[in-house]
Write an enzyme that holds these catalytic residues in place. Structure first.
Site, mmCIF file in Angstrom:
data_model
loop_
_atom_site.group_PDB
_atom_site.id
_atom_site.type_symbol
_atom_site.label_atom_id
_atom_site.label_comp_id
_atom_site.label_asym_id
_atom_site.label_seq_id
_atom_site.Cartn_x
_atom_site.Cartn_y
_atom_site.Cartn_z
ATOM 1 N N PRO A 279 0.822 -1.199 0.000
ATOM 2 C CA PRO A 279 0.000 0.000 0.000
ATOM 3 C C PRO A 279 0.861 1.256 0.000
ATOM 4 C CG PRO A 279 0.138 -0.872 2.210
ATOM 5 C CD PRO A 279 0.882 -1.840 1.329
ATOM 6 N N ARG A 317 -2.031 16.520 -8.509
ATOM 7 C CA ARG A 317 -3.132 15.568 -8.731
ATOM 8 C C ARG A 317 -4.363 16.174 -9.420
ATOM 9 N NH1 ARG A 317 -5.651 13.133 -5.390
ATOM 10 N NH2 ARG A 317 -5.781 11.166 -6.485
ATOM 11 N N TYR A 321 -4.945 14.266 -12.828
ATOM 12 C CA TYR A 321 -6.030 13.260 -12.784
ATOM 13 C C TYR A 321 -7.417 13.865 -12.633
ATOM 14 C CZ TYR A 321 -1.965 10.571 -10.986
ATOM 15 O OH TYR A 321 -0.737 9.994 -10.778
ATOM 16 N N CYS A 346 1.487 29.653 -14.781
ATOM 17 C CA CYS A 346 0.947 30.098 -16.064
ATOM 18 C C CYS A 346 0.428 28.933 -16.895
ATOM 19 C CB CYS A 346 2.018 30.873 -16.824
ATOM 20 S SG CYS A 346 2.665 32.196 -15.820
ATOM 21 N N GLU A 347 -0.601 28.291 -16.394
ATOM 22 C CA GLU A 347 -1.263 27.182 -17.073
ATOM 23 C C GLU A 347 -2.726 27.221 -16.642
ATOM 24 O OE1 GLU A 347 0.090 24.511 -18.892
ATOM 25 O OE2 GLU A 347 2.215 24.940 -18.563
ATOM 26 N N TYR A 375 1.154 11.099 -3.110
ATOM 27 C CA TYR A 375 1.283 11.568 -4.491
ATOM 28 C C TYR A 375 1.091 13.088 -4.529
ATOM 29 C CZ TYR A 375 0.934 6.607 -5.105
ATOM 30 O OH TYR A 375 1.157 5.262 -5.001
#
Ligand SMILES: *Cc1c(COP(=O)(O)O)cnc(C)c1O
Length: 424
Positions: A279, A317, A321, A346-347, A375
């Site tokens: 895990p 994340r 995702y 800048c996105e 993560y």
């Protein structure tokens, strides 16, 4: 089982995390700041150990979920070994005091140099994902007169019912090999005399909220283990991988450790060898939050934006995702405004949440992005030349700085002006 973060969520305000005052912490250590709860980490690892206690089973924590040295050391002290995917993670695991024998090495592309390192320190097991890798392991072990221990990573071709980017157990995914191919390897075992091929491994995907695909994959693994033993190939270890999901948002229900252990026990009934579980997320995700300050509120032409000092480089994340993370205003208040919560990068993809109902927030307000223990920091980058954030571990009413905030000097240290020209 109630998690520290869940408890805070239920009680309304995470103005404290464990008993550490978050505004004071932010004032001292700055933001963005990753905050991990030691009690929450212990609670999860103990619950899993307890659930597995009737089995001959060991935990091999997936270091990539959160490789922070203090987190790793805490989990190691609670008896966890490590599942690594690189030489860097091997080094982390060893430095955290994890015995080499309690380390397994997964991943579809291990370099020769990485295999050499892992062999020489004597790691417990290689999880082999291709014929080419098996050949490399044989060649490298033979050259050193060493014996490697290996498991075949089986791709059981089940749909893990999770996000496509974290589904790893379908035939079209790059991971593992088919049972048919693995069968051939066992039959030809003598071709790899320096590899003790006596294990099976699987990992079908991450953030699994249902155990059904796990049960299906386990059934295929169990049938194959029995077939192999009947054919004279003893199996000493079955590694069932990781993947247990966590509750990121209201309404989600993470699988229970006892149910998970029961599914393993049922599928592998009669297996006399060692069972390993890997895990990552389940142990650490809910034990962490990302503390961030509102830089400004912006009324766009169509939407209201809350611009934080944290960004996609700190927590990828949502961008990668479309993942949901609960976001809370530390000072509480009635949720009444719909914000797009964004970072300064800048996105357009630098968006933590869209149309999220929050209390009104002004510049300087503190917010916490929850479920940021897995993560999260481990996927951080310095995109837009933003230094990596600091990380702290809280335990009761104390905290320890477990990663210093990166300085600009450190961020730039490896770069060189093109003053020294060479010829190959
Ligand atoms: C990433 C990974 C894990 C851990 O997955 P989680 O979903 O975080 O539990 C376990 N095993 C392997 C081989 C992995 O690549």
């Amino acid at each position: 089982m109630e998690h520290v973060v869940e408890k805070h969520r239920r009680d309304g305000l995470p103005a404290t995390f464990d008993q550490v005052d978050l505004p004071a912490l932010a004032a001292r250590e700055g933001t963005p700041l990753y905050v991990y709860s030691a009690p929450a980490l212990r609670q999860r690892v103990r619950a899993l150990r307890q659930a597995l206690s009737g089995l001959n089973a060991g935990i091999r924590y997936a270091v990539k979920a959160n490789g922070n040295a203090a987190v790793l050391r805490l989990l190691a002290e609670e008896g966890a070994g490590a599942d690594i995917v690189s030489a860097g993670e091997l080094e982390r695991a060893l430095r955290a005091g994890i015995a080499a024998a309690d380390i397994v090495f997964s991943g579809v592309g291990k370099s020769d140099a990485e295999i050499v390192l892992a062999l020489e320190v004597g790691i417990g097991r290689f999880n082999i994902e291709s014929r080419a890798e098996l050949d490399s392991l044989q060649r490298i072990a033979a050259a050193r007169g060493l014996m490697a221990t290996a498991a075949v990573r089986i791709n059981p071709d089940v749909d893990a019912q999770t996000h496509a980017k974290i589904s790893t157990g379908k035939a079209e995914n790059k991971f593992g090999v088919s049972i048919a191919e693995a069968r051939g390897w066992f039959q030809a075992r003598a071709q790899w005399p320096n590899v003790r091929l006596d294990g099976l491994h699987m990992h079908i995907g991450s953030q699994l909220l249902s155990l059904a695909p796990v049960r299906e994959a386990l059934a295929r693994m169990a049938a194959f283990w029995k077939e192999l033993e009947a054919a004279g190939h003893p199996i000493a270890s079955i590694d069932v991988g990781g993947g247990l999901g966590v509750r990121y948002r209201e309404g989600e229900q993470a699988p229970d450790a006892r149910e998970y252990a029961a599914a393993i026990a049922q599928a592998l009934a009669g297996f006399g060898g060692r069972i390993l579980v890997e895990p990552g997320r389940w142990l650490v995700a809910e034990a962490g939050l990302l503390l961030s300050r509102v830089l400004l509120e912006k009324h766009g032409q169509e939407r209201r934006f809350l611009v934080l000092d944290a960004a996609m480089n700190d927590l990828l994340r949502p961008t990668l995702y479309d993942a949901w993370h609960d976001i809370v205003r530390i000072d509480g208040g009635q949720a009444s405004v719909r914000y797009d919560v964004v970072g300064p990068v800048c996105e357009t993809g630098d968006t933590f949440a869209t149309d999220r109902l929050l209390p009104p927030c002004a510049a300087g307000e503190l917010v916490a992005i929850l479920g940021a223990g897995a993560y999260a920091a481990s996927m951080g980058s310095t995109y837009n030349s933003r230094p990596l954030p600091a990380e702290v571990l809280v335990d009761g009413d104390r905290y320890a700085l477990v990663r210093r905030r990166q300085t600009l000097d450190e961020l730039l240290a490896a770069e060189l002006p093109a003053t020294e020209w060479r010829r190959t």
